[in-house]
Motif scaffolding. Structure first.
Motif, PDB file in Angstrom:
ATOM      1  N   VAL A 140       0.858  -1.184   0.000  1.00 18.13           N
ATOM      2  CA  VAL A 140       0.000   0.000   0.000  1.00 18.13           C
ATOM      3  C   VAL A 140       0.894   1.233   0.000  1.00 18.13           C
ATOM      4  O   VAL A 140       1.800   1.357   0.819  1.00 18.13           O
ATOM      5  CB  VAL A 140      -0.928   0.009   1.227  1.00 18.13           C
ATOM      6  N   ASN A 141       0.621   2.150  -0.894  1.00 15.44           N
ATOM      7  CA  ASN A 141       1.376   3.382  -0.990  1.00 15.44           C
ATOM      8  C   ASN A 141       0.714   4.442  -0.110  1.00 15.44           C
ATOM      9  O   ASN A 141      -0.270   5.060  -0.513  1.00 15.44           O
ATOM     10  CB  ASN A 141       1.442   3.844  -2.449  1.00 15.44           C
ATOM     11  N   VAL A 142       1.251   4.656   1.084  1.00 16.66           N
ATOM     12  CA  VAL A 142       0.650   5.638   1.996  1.00 16.66           C
ATOM     13  C   VAL A 142       0.889   7.066   1.529  1.00 16.66           C
ATOM     14  O   VAL A 142       0.279   7.996   2.054  1.00 16.66           O
ATOM     15  CB  VAL A 142       1.137   5.451   3.449  1.00 16.66           C
ATOM     16  N   ASP A 143       1.736   7.239   0.524  1.00 20.02           N
ATOM     17  CA  ASP A 143       1.953   8.579  -0.027  1.00 20.02           C
ATOM     18  C   ASP A 143       0.732   9.081  -0.785  1.00 20.02           C
ATOM     19  O   ASP A 143       0.692  10.243  -1.186  1.00 20.02           O
ATOM     20  CB  ASP A 143       3.181   8.593  -0.944  1.00 20.02           C
TER      21      ASP A 143
ATOM     22  N   ALA B 156     -11.850  10.203   4.268  1.00 23.05           N
ATOM     23  CA  ALA B 156     -11.105  10.290   3.010  1.00 23.05           C
ATOM     24  C   ALA B 156      -9.871   9.391   3.048  1.00 23.05           C
ATOM     25  O   ALA B 156      -9.559   8.701   2.064  1.00 23.05           O
ATOM     26  CB  ALA B 156     -10.699  11.743   2.740  1.00 23.05           C
ATOM     27  N   ALA B 157      -9.174   9.375   4.175  1.00 24.56           N
ATOM     28  CA  ALA B 157      -7.991   8.527   4.313  1.00 24.56           C
ATOM     29  C   ALA B 157      -8.371   7.050   4.263  1.00 24.56           C
ATOM     30  O   ALA B 157      -7.723   6.256   3.567  1.00 24.56           O
ATOM     31  CB  ALA B 157      -7.279   8.835   5.628  1.00 24.56           C
ATOM     32  N   GLU B 158      -9.418   6.685   4.973  1.00 26.69           N
ATOM     33  CA  GLU B 158      -9.867   5.289   4.985  1.00 26.69           C
ATOM     34  C   GLU B 158     -10.296   4.851   3.592  1.00 26.69           C
ATOM     35  O   GLU B 158      -9.953   3.750   3.145  1.00 26.69           O
ATOM     36  CB  GLU B 158     -11.004   5.109   5.982  1.00 26.69           C
ATOM     37  N   ARG B 159     -11.029   5.706   2.898  1.00 27.79           N
ATOM     38  CA  ARG B 159     -11.481   5.404   1.539  1.00 27.79           C
ATOM     39  C   ARG B 159     -10.273   5.182   0.617  1.00 27.79           C
ATOM     40  O   ARG B 159     -10.222   4.207  -0.143  1.00 27.79           O
ATOM     41  CB  ARG B 159     -12.369   6.534   1.012  1.00 27.79           C
ATOM     42  N   THR B 160      -9.276   6.050   0.726  1.00 26.93           N
ATOM     43  CA  THR B 160      -8.072   5.928  -0.104  1.00 26.93           C
ATOM     44  C   THR B 160      -7.328   4.640   0.213  1.00 26.93           C
ATOM     45  O   THR B 160      -6.915   3.914  -0.698  1.00 26.93           O
ATOM     46  CB  THR B 160      -7.147   7.144   0.127  1.00 26.93           C
ATOM     47  N   LEU B 161      -7.160   4.335   1.492  1.00 29.04           N
ATOM     48  CA  LEU B 161      -6.430   3.129   1.874  1.00 29.04           C
ATOM     49  C   LEU B 161      -7.175   1.865   1.474  1.00 29.04           C
ATOM     50  O   LEU B 161      -6.559   0.880   1.034  1.00 29.04           O
ATOM     51  CB  LEU B 161      -6.139   3.135   3.380  1.00 29.04           C
ATOM     52  N   ILE B 162      -8.492   1.871   1.590  1.00 29.82           N
ATOM     53  CA  ILE B 162      -9.291   0.718   1.172  1.00 29.82           C
ATOM     54  C   ILE B 162      -9.162   0.519  -0.333  1.00 29.82           C
ATOM     55  O   ILE B 162      -8.968  -0.603  -0.815  1.00 29.82           O
ATOM     56  CB  ILE B 162     -10.777   0.893   1.574  1.00 29.82           C
ATOM     57  N   ARG B 163      -9.245   1.599  -1.084  1.00 30.78           N
ATOM     58  CA  ARG B 163      -9.114   1.482  -2.552  1.00 30.78           C
ATOM     59  C   ARG B 163      -7.719   1.005  -2.935  1.00 30.78           C
ATOM     60  O   ARG B 163      -7.567   0.184  -3.838  1.00 30.78           O
ATOM     61  CB  ARG B 163      -9.416   2.818  -3.213  1.00 30.78           C
ATOM     62  N   GLU B 164      -6.689   1.535  -2.251  1.00 32.62           N
ATOM     63  CA  GLU B 164      -5.310   1.114  -2.508  1.00 32.62           C
ATOM     64  C   GLU B 164      -5.136  -0.374  -2.211  1.00 32.62           C
ATOM     65  O   GLU B 164      -4.425  -1.076  -2.914  1.00 32.62           O
ATOM     66  CB  GLU B 164      -4.334   1.909  -1.632  1.00 32.62           C
ATOM     67  N   THR B 165      -5.776  -0.846  -1.150  1.00 30.90           N
ATOM     68  CA  THR B 165      -5.608  -2.227  -0.705  1.00 30.90           C
ATOM     69  C   THR B 165      -6.463  -3.203  -1.496  1.00 30.90           C
ATOM     70  O   THR B 165      -5.974  -4.242  -1.936  1.00 30.90           O
ATOM     71  CB  THR B 165      -5.970  -2.343   0.794  1.00 30.90           C
TER      72      THR B 165
ATOM     73  N   PHE C  22      -8.664  -5.931  -6.589  1.00 31.78           N
ATOM     74  CA  PHE C  22      -9.422  -7.174  -6.581  1.00 31.78           C
ATOM     75  C   PHE C  22     -10.844  -7.009  -7.118  1.00 31.78           C
ATOM     76  O   PHE C  22     -11.587  -7.975  -7.222  1.00 31.78           O
ATOM     77  CB  PHE C  22      -9.505  -7.755  -5.162  1.00 31.78           C
ATOM     78  N   VAL C  23     -11.214  -5.771  -7.415  1.00 33.00           N
ATOM     79  CA  VAL C  23     -12.581  -5.465  -7.837  1.00 33.00           C
ATOM     80  C   VAL C  23     -12.587  -5.195  -9.339  1.00 33.00           C
ATOM     81  O   VAL C  23     -11.798  -4.399  -9.835  1.00 33.00           O
ATOM     82  CB  VAL C  23     -13.122  -4.226  -7.076  1.00 33.00           C
TER      83      VAL C  23
END
Length: 79
Positions: A13-16, A63-72, A76-77
């Motif tokens: 996951v790219n936290v940047d 917004a952070a959670e949404r970004t991290l979920i999409r990154e992770t 797979f979707v």
């Protein structure tokens, strides 16, 4: 994406992809137990520590959670 010997998928996951403000609120939330059960802090307390409104703290976390979920999980979707 890697698969470990125990059949778990490892996804880098790219936290940047988070803004500095999003990263700040997520780290503060983790540090103060916001994601623990039961929570050791509230959204209002996080907001107070950042000197922002509860609404702003909520928006940043969301917004952070949404970004991290999409990154992770986004890879797979099927779109």
């Amino acid at each position: 994406m890697e698969t470990t010997s125990s059949e778990q998928t490892v996804v880098p996951v790219n936290v940047d992809t988070l803004t500095a403000k999003q990263r700040e609120v997520v780290l503060l939330a983790l540090e103060h137990g916001y994601y623990e059960t039961p929570r050791r802090t509230t959204l209002g307390e996080l907001a107070d520590k950042l000197d922002i409104s509860s609404s702003a703290a909520s928006q940043r976390l969301n917004a952070a959670e949404r970004t991290l979920i999409r990154e992770t999980f986004g890879r797979f979707v099927q779109k």
